[in-house]
Motif scaffolding. Structure first.
Motif, PDB file in Angstrom:
ATOM      1  N   THR A 109     -43.063  13.670 -12.800  1.00 31.73           N
ATOM      2  CA  THR A 109     -41.720  13.554 -12.373  1.00 31.73           C
ATOM      3  C   THR A 109     -41.692  14.331 -10.955  1.00 31.73           C
ATOM      4  O   THR A 109     -40.692  14.387 -10.261  1.00 31.73           O
ATOM      5  CB  THR A 109     -40.995  14.258 -13.325  1.00 31.73           C
ATOM      6  OG1 THR A 109     -41.610  15.595 -13.406  1.00 31.73           O
ATOM      7  CG2 THR A 109     -40.525  13.420 -14.670  1.00 31.73           C
ATOM      8  N   ILE A 110     -43.056  14.936 -10.625  1.00 35.32           N
ATOM      9  CA  ILE A 110     -43.126  15.376  -9.171  1.00 35.32           C
ATOM     10  C   ILE A 110     -44.529  14.843  -8.719  1.00 35.32           C
ATOM     11  O   ILE A 110     -45.425  14.311  -9.453  1.00 35.32           O
ATOM     12  CB  ILE A 110     -43.153  17.156  -9.266  1.00 35.32           C
ATOM     13  CG1 ILE A 110     -44.160  17.555 -10.145  1.00 35.32           C
ATOM     14  CG2 ILE A 110     -41.681  17.421  -9.494  1.00 35.32           C
ATOM     15  CD1 ILE A 110     -44.592  19.107 -10.272  1.00 35.32           C
ATOM     16  N   ARG A 111     -44.567  14.834  -7.388  1.00 30.63           N
ATOM     17  CA  ARG A 111     -45.694  14.289  -6.750  1.00 30.63           C
ATOM     18  C   ARG A 111     -46.949  15.036  -7.399  1.00 30.63           C
ATOM     19  O   ARG A 111     -47.075  16.119  -7.291  1.00 30.63           O
ATOM     20  CB  ARG A 111     -45.718  14.310  -5.262  1.00 30.63           C
ATOM     21  CG  ARG A 111     -44.563  13.340  -4.891  1.00 30.63           C
ATOM     22  CD  ARG A 111     -44.575  13.245  -3.360  1.00 30.63           C
ATOM     23  NE  ARG A 111     -43.502  12.442  -2.892  1.00 30.63           N
ATOM     24  CZ  ARG A 111     -42.215  12.674  -2.233  1.00 30.63           C
ATOM     25  NH1 ARG A 111     -42.140  13.865  -1.893  1.00 30.63           N
ATOM     26  NH2 ARG A 111     -41.469  11.924  -1.793  1.00 30.63           N
ATOM     27  N   GLY A 112     -48.291  14.193  -7.547  1.00 29.43           N
ATOM     28  CA  GLY A 112     -49.416  14.807  -7.975  1.00 29.43           C
ATOM     29  C   GLY A 112     -50.594  14.802  -7.325  1.00 29.43           C
ATOM     30  O   GLY A 112     -50.507  14.826  -6.015  1.00 29.43           O
ATOM     31  N   THR A 113     -51.743  14.468  -8.001  1.00 32.25           N
ATOM     32  CA  THR A 113     -53.014  14.665  -7.141  1.00 32.25           C
ATOM     33  C   THR A 113     -53.839  13.352  -6.758  1.00 32.25           C
ATOM     34  O   THR A 113     -54.931  13.593  -6.069  1.00 32.25           O
ATOM     35  CB  THR A 113     -54.168  15.393  -8.510  1.00 32.25           C
ATOM     36  OG1 THR A 113     -53.849  14.540  -9.525  1.00 32.25           O
ATOM     37  CG2 THR A 113     -53.399  16.675  -8.739  1.00 32.25           C
ATOM     38  N   LEU A 114     -53.272  12.256  -6.719  1.00 28.13           N
ATOM     39  CA  LEU A 114     -53.923  11.382  -6.016  1.00 28.13           C
ATOM     40  C   LEU A 114     -53.419  11.383  -4.502  1.00 28.13           C
ATOM     41  O   LEU A 114     -52.865  10.314  -3.903  1.00 28.13           O
ATOM     42  CB  LEU A 114     -53.464   9.803  -6.595  1.00 28.13           C
ATOM     43  CG  LEU A 114     -53.958   9.631  -8.128  1.00 28.13           C
ATOM     44  CD1 LEU A 114     -53.419   8.437  -8.802  1.00 28.13           C
ATOM     45  CD2 LEU A 114     -55.274   9.646  -8.044  1.00 28.13           C
ATOM     46  N   ALA A 115     -54.033  12.445  -3.975  1.00 28.42           N
ATOM     47  CA  ALA A 115     -53.684  12.618  -2.650  1.00 28.42           C
ATOM     48  C   ALA A 115     -54.759  13.568  -2.026  1.00 28.42           C
ATOM     49  O   ALA A 115     -55.438  14.089  -2.842  1.00 28.42           O
ATOM     50  CB  ALA A 115     -52.309  13.251  -2.266  1.00 28.42           C
ATOM     51  N   GLU A 116     -54.860  13.819  -0.684  1.00 30.91           N
ATOM     52  CA  GLU A 116     -55.790  14.619  -0.262  1.00 30.91           C
ATOM     53  C   GLU A 116     -55.294  16.001  -0.325  1.00 30.91           C
ATOM     54  O   GLU A 116     -56.206  17.315  -0.333  1.00 30.91           O
ATOM     55  CB  GLU A 116     -55.941  14.393   1.424  1.00 30.91           C
ATOM     56  CG  GLU A 116     -56.690  13.370   1.841  1.00 30.91           C
ATOM     57  CD  GLU A 116     -57.010  13.154   3.172  1.00 30.91           C
ATOM     58  OE1 GLU A 116     -58.219  12.959   3.626  1.00 30.91           O
ATOM     59  OE2 GLU A 116     -55.848  13.273   3.915  1.00 30.91           O
ATOM     60  N   TYR A 117     -54.094  16.358  -0.444  1.00 31.76           N
ATOM     61  CA  TYR A 117     -53.480  17.747  -0.650  1.00 31.76           C
ATOM     62  C   TYR A 117     -52.385  17.679  -1.583  1.00 31.76           C
ATOM     63  O   TYR A 117     -51.670  16.514  -1.973  1.00 31.76           O
ATOM     64  CB  TYR A 117     -53.014  18.331   0.512  1.00 31.76           C
ATOM     65  CG  TYR A 117     -54.091  18.687   1.705  1.00 31.76           C
ATOM     66  CD1 TYR A 117     -54.699  19.832   1.648  1.00 31.76           C
ATOM     67  CD2 TYR A 117     -54.249  17.661   2.583  1.00 31.76           C
ATOM     68  CE1 TYR A 117     -55.767  19.846   2.712  1.00 31.76           C
ATOM     69  CE2 TYR A 117     -55.320  17.736   3.527  1.00 31.76           C
ATOM     70  CZ  TYR A 117     -55.948  19.173   3.724  1.00 31.76           C
ATOM     71  OH  TYR A 117     -56.839  19.454   4.678  1.00 31.76           O
ATOM     72  N   ILE A 169     -61.860  12.219  -4.101  1.00 31.37           N
ATOM     73  CA  ILE A 169     -61.147  12.194  -2.790  1.00 31.37           C
ATOM     74  C   ILE A 169     -61.747  12.625  -1.589  1.00 31.37           C
ATOM     75  O   ILE A 169     -62.263  13.752  -1.457  1.00 31.37           O
ATOM     76  CB  ILE A 169     -59.790  13.312  -3.132  1.00 31.37           C
ATOM     77  CG1 ILE A 169     -59.132  13.138  -4.485  1.00 31.37           C
ATOM     78  CG2 ILE A 169     -58.889  13.366  -2.097  1.00 31.37           C
ATOM     79  CD1 ILE A 169     -58.508  11.878  -4.751  1.00 31.37           C
ATOM     80  N   GLU A 170     -62.066  11.644  -0.609  1.00 37.37           N
ATOM     81  CA  GLU A 170     -62.763  11.832   0.410  1.00 37.37           C
ATOM     82  C   GLU A 170     -61.895  12.725   1.565  1.00 37.37           C
ATOM     83  O   GLU A 170     -60.734  12.547   1.744  1.00 37.37           O
ATOM     84  CB  GLU A 170     -63.179  10.557   0.945  1.00 37.37           C
ATOM     85  CG  GLU A 170     -63.877   9.539   0.132  1.00 37.37           C
ATOM     86  CD  GLU A 170     -63.073   8.606  -0.646  1.00 37.37           C
ATOM     87  OE1 GLU A 170     -61.731   8.878  -0.707  1.00 37.37           O
ATOM     88  OE2 GLU A 170     -63.630   7.786  -1.281  1.00 37.37           O
ATOM     89  N   SER A 171     -62.689  13.564   2.345  1.00 39.66           N
ATOM     90  CA  SER A 171     -62.115  14.123   3.460  1.00 39.66           C
ATOM     91  C   SER A 171     -61.656  13.171   4.485  1.00 39.66           C
ATOM     92  O   SER A 171     -62.532  12.120   4.725  1.00 39.66           O
ATOM     93  CB  SER A 171     -63.010  15.187   3.993  1.00 39.66           C
ATOM     94  OG  SER A 171     -63.100  16.156   3.005  1.00 39.66           O
TER      95      SER A 171
END
Length: 345
Positions: free
Chosen positions: A116-124, A343-345
């Motif tokens: 329900t809130i934005r998660g971890t499939l992101a750089e931050y 998760i690449e930089s």
């Protein structure tokens, strides 16, 4: 930052690898630069959508994650930039009566990261400071991310809610998923005898490698509850972990001894099904629901992971851009353990 964005519900093709504003931590929050994430069934359900689900689009799924603290809020004192951490996806408000009683997974304003809130499939990602745990120097990001949600879920269900005890017999319905592989290991560490029902020899071989004592192939034993009954000397098991739901719950009840406990934390086979109530009152069964776990549970079970007493099973590792392919594998049910996203930089 780069993120795997969900602008609309649908299949894996709706996932878009795009730029998105980097979140800013509030006073009691931390900003984590992610190095690894891992997939769960909830990622598929959120992507597909369900009636009543309301998301702030574009959405970012992903509950599991591990990385390095990039920034901290003004009131955060015990975490600092550069700390290597694993994330607890169980987000409580920290203020309600449940949270103050240490039951934050029952929070009145509860959220699951990536649901329900934005998660971890992101750089931050930004999370409350209380929801990160420092990693030992020798703990890699991938196994930490792979362990976080499933071991928390399994520990709270088996130990905190289910009170599994040494010498008891446990049946795990399913052999290769993240929660089930965690349940097998936790049960063996507890001193229980473990029975596993799986769909293939390959998956049952994994369960055996993790310590399972008795293996039942449901593709060969259609009435696997009878096989369990016979394998226990016509007594049944003390505890059943059934995270399938539709298609398995009645056989789980048949597999339990009188006075047995049925634990459920999910419904991968479907949420709605019929129950013959005579099994519940006639066998004095307890049906115990459980969701995620508390901050205390997280500290305890991850401590066992850090010590090497529990070892997360990783199926495959995908690059960040390959997330749609990773979700296809999860959707097909071919995975043997957790699917990790680098998760690449």
């Amino acid at each position: 930052m780069k993120a795997m964005l969900l602008h609309e519900h649908g299949g894996p093709e709706v996932l878009q690898y795009e730029e998105f504003p980097t979140p800013v931590p509030g006073p009691n929050e931390v900003l984590v630069k992610l190095h690894a994430a891992a997939l769960n069934r909830v990622d598929l359900w959120v992507r597909d959508g369900w009636p009543g689900l309301k998301l702030d689009m574009p959405h970012i799924s992903g509950s599991d994650g591990a990385g390095v603290i990039e920034a901290v809020g003004s009131r955060v004192e015990d975490i600092q930039g550069g700390d290597r951490v694993v994330i607890n996806a169980n987000i409580g408000c920290g203020k309600c009566d449940f949270c103050l009683a240490g039951e934050d997974n029952r929070c009145r304003d509860w959220h699951l990261l990536g649901e329900t809130i934005r998660g971890t499939l992101a750089e931050y990602v930004v999370v409350p400071a209380r929801n990160v745990l420092r990693l030992p120097d020798d703990m890699h990001f991938a196994p930490a991310a792979a362990a976080s949600l499933v071991y928390l879920t399994a520990w709270h269900s088996l130990i905190t809610r289910g009170d599994l005890r040494p010498g008891e017999r446990l049946l795990v319905v399913g052999a290769s998923g993240g929660v089930n592989t965690a349940c097998i290991q936790i049960a063996k560490l507890t001193g229980a005898e473990v029975f596993v029902v799986g769909s293939s020899e390959e998956k049952l071989e994994l369960a055996e490698a993790l310590g399972a004592d008795t293996l039942i192939n449901r593709s060969e034993e259609e009435n696997w509850s009878k096989a369990v009954y016979l394998a226990t000397g016509r007594k049944g098991v003390d505890v059943v972990v059934d995270n399938v739901g539709a298609g398995s719950m009645m056989m789980s009840m048949r597999s339990a001894r009188k006075g047995g406990r049925i634990l459920t934390v999910g419904n991968t086979g479907g949420a709605k099904f019929e129950i013959d109530n005579r099994f519940i009152f006639g066998k004095h069964l307890s049906i115990i629901g459980s969701s995620m776990g508390t901050l205390r549970d997280f500290d305890t079970v991850m401590g066992l992971v850090f010590a090497g007493k529990l070892k997360p099973v990783i199926d495959r590792t995908y690059s960040f851009k390959e997330t749609p392919d990773a979700e296809r594998r999860l959707e097909a049910g071919d995975q043997m353990g957790k699917i990790v996203i680098e998760i690449e930089s």
